[in-house]
Structure formats: structure tokens, C-alpha cells
Scaffold this active site. Structure first.
Site: not given
Length: 256
Positions: A139, A237
Site C-alpha cells: 500500500e 478506511e
């Protein structure tokens, strides 16, 4: 624009209290069947597992570590155990996706060299990922606001590293919020990354709140996900600006 949603319980359903098992129950009561967490170290895994099973909820992803600077080869050996512990904990909860981040870059090495060192670290993790049957998700995180100094700041950075490793256990997590804040063209970035992307996360920008709290065109964003061929779960998120069930109503309506 039908997508399954998962909610990160570090930020979502905090109204239920500090215990993750209580947040799982609250998420399930609101209709969510997929959740995500950050670090599992030091948490009551037995209680979390019982809550997941009781409420029929799946843990989609966790994070191995945030602080290890994997551009430094001296960290690689120690990180093997960090990753093994994180992956073992994830598998005990039925989760097969473990996020690995690059950590901070350094000013004295050229960027391609640093990305190559990060790739070397990941190659060392692959046998553990195979043994434990987990995926390593890379990520990128923006440097402009949230993570100054991080090595992998663009979507392309993570894709380049995944391409270097070239192993089916190493894939990419695309985060729309980080992409937008970093100044990318999301459709161009995601289109170029789709051969490696297996998971997507979102938050609005600016602010990292729920969809509808910032300036992102959410019908347009979801249509873009469809155009580039993404069919997986969309992870929320984000830091809700209102009670979680209310905050998530807009994006749930769009994804229904």
C-alpha cells in the site's frame, strides 16, 4: 455499481467502545459482513475470533507493521519475524491479506535503488506467505499530508515493486484517498495498476472522512472502478464525521 463494502474498525463503529469485538457486533448489526483492522499484536484474538464467528463477519485485511524502514537491509531479518507473527495472527482469524508498507525513504539513495531494496525484503517474505497461505498487499500512502517521507507514496511505486518481485503472493492495495491527496489522476493510476490490484480502500478528500464529506465525486469514482474492471470489495478506511451507521449510509446506497 454494486460493490461489497468492508469497514475499518479502527475508525468505524467506535461508538460501540474500545473493544474490537463490540465494534464487530455493531458493524454486523448495521449490516456489514466484512471488516478490516490495523495491527493485531497485543489484541485479544480469541475474543475477536469469537465475535467474527458469532456475527458471521469476515476479516478482510490487517497490517503487519508501520514503522520498519524496509529500505534499510539491516531491518530485513527482524522483519521476517514481525511478518510471520502478523500473518499467523491474521490466519488464526480467517484473514489472508496482510498489508506491508515501505516505511520511510532516505535522501542518500536514488529512488530506484530504494524500491529495489524494498523488493528484496518482500522476496524474503514470500516463503512465509506461501507457508501460511497469505497474500502480501503493498500500500502506498501520500506524503503531502498524512505520511511525510514515506518511500512508496504513489500508486506506481507499489506497482513497480510488485512487478519487480513478480510473485502471485505479492499484490497491491489501491487507496483512492491517498491517490487523490498525492495529486494523482485516479483513473490513470488505477488503470495502470490493475494487473496487480486486488483490493481497494476509500475515504473522501480533503479530510479523510466518509464519502460525501469531502469533494470526491462518488458516483463517478464507483463508475471509474467499474470501467477499469475492479470487481472486489471496497474498504471504508476513513474517519467518520458523524455516527458510523449514518456516515456510511450514502456510500452503501451507491454500492447497493
Amino acid at each position: 455499481m454494486a460493490f461489497d463494502l468492508s469497514v475499518n474498525l479502527e475508525y468505524g463503529f467506535t461508538e460501540a467502545g474500545d473493544k474490537i469485538e463490540d465494534r464487530i457486533a455493531a458493524a454486523a448489526a448495521a449490516g456489514f459482513r466484512k471488516v478490516e483492522l490495523f495491527l493485531l499484536k497485543g489484541r485479544d484474538l480469541a475474543a475477536i475470533k469469537a465475535a467474527l464467528e458469532t456475527h458471521g463477519v469476515e476479516l478482510v485485511s490487517t497490517v503487519a507493521d508501520y514503522v520498519t524502514q524496509l529500505v534499510d537491509p539491516a531491518t530485513h531479518e527482524g522483519f521476517l519475524e514481525v511478518f510471520r507473527d502478523a500473518a499467523s495472527a491474521a490466519k488464526s482469524l480467517g484473514c489472508s491479506n496482510v498489508v506491508v508498507t515501505s516505511g520511510r525513504g532516505v535522501p542518500w539513495l536514488k529512488r530506484p535503488v530504494q524500491l529495489g531494496i524494498f523488493a528484496d525484503a518482500l522476496r524474503k517474505l514470500v516463503p512465509i506467505a506461501e507457508e501460511l497461505d497469505v497474500m502480501i498487499l503493498l500500500e502506498s500512502a501520500n506524503t503531502r499530508f498524512d505520511h511525510p517521507g514515506v518511500l512508496c507514496s504513489t500508486t506506481e511505486d507499489s506497482v513497480v515493486v510488485a512487478d519487480m518481485v513478480a510473485h502471485p503472493r505479492v499484490k497491491v492495495l489501491y487507496d483512492l484517498y491517498h491517490s487523490v491527496v498525492e495529486g494523482e489522476d485516479p483513473e490513470a493510476a488505477l488503470s495502470a495498476a490493475m494487473h496487480q490490484v486486488v483490493h481497494v480502500q476509500v475515504a473522501d478528500a480533503p479530510g479523510r472522512g466518509e464519502p460525501g464529506s469531502g469533494k470526491i465525486d462518488w458516483p463517478g469514482a464507483l463508475a471509474m472502478f467499474e470501467r477499469v474492471g475492479y470487481k472486489g470489495t471496497v474498504g471504508l478506511e476513513l474517519q467518520p464525521t458523524k455516527p458510523s451507521a449514518e456516515a456510511f449510509a450514502y456510500i452503501r446506497g451507491l454500492c447497493a
